[in-house]
Motif scaffolding. Structure first.
Motif, short mmCIF file in Angstrom:
data_model
loop_
_atom_site.label_atom_id
_atom_site.label_comp_id
_atom_site.label_asym_id
_atom_site.label_seq_id
_atom_site.Cartn_x
_atom_site.Cartn_y
_atom_site.Cartn_z
N PHE A 32 0.83 -1.21 0.00
CA PHE A 32 0.00 0.00 0.00
C PHE A 32 0.87 1.26 0.00
CE2 PHE A 32 -2.83 3.12 2.13
CZ PHE A 32 -3.76 3.21 1.12
N GLY A 33 1.96 1.22 0.74
CA GLY A 33 2.88 2.36 0.76
C GLY A 33 3.47 2.63 -0.61
N ASP A 34 3.80 1.57 -1.34
CA ASP A 34 4.32 1.75 -2.70
C ASP A 34 3.28 2.42 -3.59
OD1 ASP A 34 6.69 0.55 -1.95
OD2 ASP A 34 6.24 -1.39 -2.86
N ILE A 35 2.02 2.04 -3.42
CA ILE A 35 0.94 2.66 -4.19
C ILE A 35 0.74 4.12 -3.75
CG2 ILE A 35 -1.53 2.59 -4.67
CD1 ILE A 35 -1.30 -0.52 -4.46
N CYS A 36 0.84 4.38 -2.46
CA CYS A 36 0.67 5.75 -1.95
C CYS A 36 1.75 6.69 -2.48
CB CYS A 36 0.70 5.76 -0.42
SG CYS A 36 -0.78 5.06 0.32
N ARG A 37 2.93 6.17 -2.76
CA ARG A 37 4.00 7.01 -3.31
C ARG A 37 3.58 7.65 -4.63
NH1 ARG A 37 7.56 4.29 -0.39
NH2 ARG A 37 7.73 2.40 -1.59
N TRP A 38 2.69 7.00 -5.35
CA TRP A 38 2.20 7.58 -6.60
C TRP A 38 1.49 8.90 -6.32
CZ3 TRP A 38 2.28 6.03 -11.76
CH2 TRP A 38 3.05 4.91 -11.99
N GLU A 39 0.66 8.93 -5.31
CA GLU A 39 -0.09 10.15 -4.99
C GLU A 39 0.85 11.23 -4.45
OE1 GLU A 39 -3.06 12.88 -4.74
OE2 GLU A 39 -3.05 10.97 -5.82
N ARG A 40 1.79 10.83 -3.62
CA ARG A 40 2.75 11.80 -3.07
C ARG A 40 3.57 12.42 -4.20
NH1 ARG A 40 7.03 9.36 0.79
NH2 ARG A 40 7.87 8.72 -1.20
N ASN A 41 3.96 11.57 -5.17
CA ASN A 41 4.64 12.01 -6.38
C ASN A 41 5.91 12.81 -6.11
OD1 ASN A 41 4.83 11.93 -9.16
ND2 ASN A 41 3.70 13.84 -9.44
N ILE A 48 10.37 5.89 -11.30
CA ILE A 48 9.79 4.54 -11.24
C ILE A 48 8.28 4.56 -11.45
CG2 ILE A 48 11.62 3.60 -9.77
CD1 ILE A 48 9.54 3.72 -7.45
N HIS A 49 7.70 5.74 -11.62
CA HIS A 49 6.25 5.85 -11.82
C HIS A 49 5.90 5.55 -13.28
CE1 HIS A 49 5.31 8.53 -8.10
NE2 HIS A 49 5.73 7.33 -7.79
N THR A 50 5.75 4.27 -13.55
CA THR A 50 5.34 3.83 -14.88
C THR A 50 4.04 3.04 -14.73
OG1 THR A 50 6.54 1.73 -14.71
CG2 THR A 50 7.75 3.62 -15.62
N ASP A 51 3.31 2.91 -15.82
CA ASP A 51 2.10 2.10 -15.77
C ASP A 51 2.43 0.67 -15.35
OD1 ASP A 51 0.40 4.13 -16.50
OD2 ASP A 51 0.35 3.58 -18.62
#
Length: 92
Positions: A32-41, A48-51
């Motif tokens: 979940f933390g890895d997914i949350c990093r997307w929002e924090r951006n 590493i933010h790729t589809d």
């Protein structure tokens, strides 16, 4: 893919290792933390933010949770059905 097959694959990959609730919570928190990093951006994470990376993390959440249900002695299909029923009630 069927739930039963995914469960068998998980057991094979992890060689029958069973985790306790505390260990499961930590692992789900990591995903979940890895997914949350997307929002924090944050700038440091943008490379590493790729589809593909997001799809992998969402897949980890699904695939691991199936195994975690089983490790806690729950039928993953029953857990999924309970979630479906809950979402239907919430939507109404």
């Amino acid at each position: 893919m069927e739930i039963k097959n995914l469960l068998e694959q998980g057991r094979h990959i992890w060689e029958g290792q069973k985790l306790g609730l505390g260990q499961i919570i930590v692992r789900l928190g990591k995903i979940f933390g890895d997914i949350c990093r997307w929002e924090r951006n944050a700038e440091k994470d943008r490379n590493i933010h790729t589809d593909e990376e997001l799809k992998k993390e969402l897949g980890n959440l699904i695939f691991c949770t199936i195994s975690f249900c089983d490790e806690l002695g729950y039928d993953p299909e029953e857990c999924i059905q309970l979630a479906i029923d809950c979402q239907k009630k919430f939507q109404k």
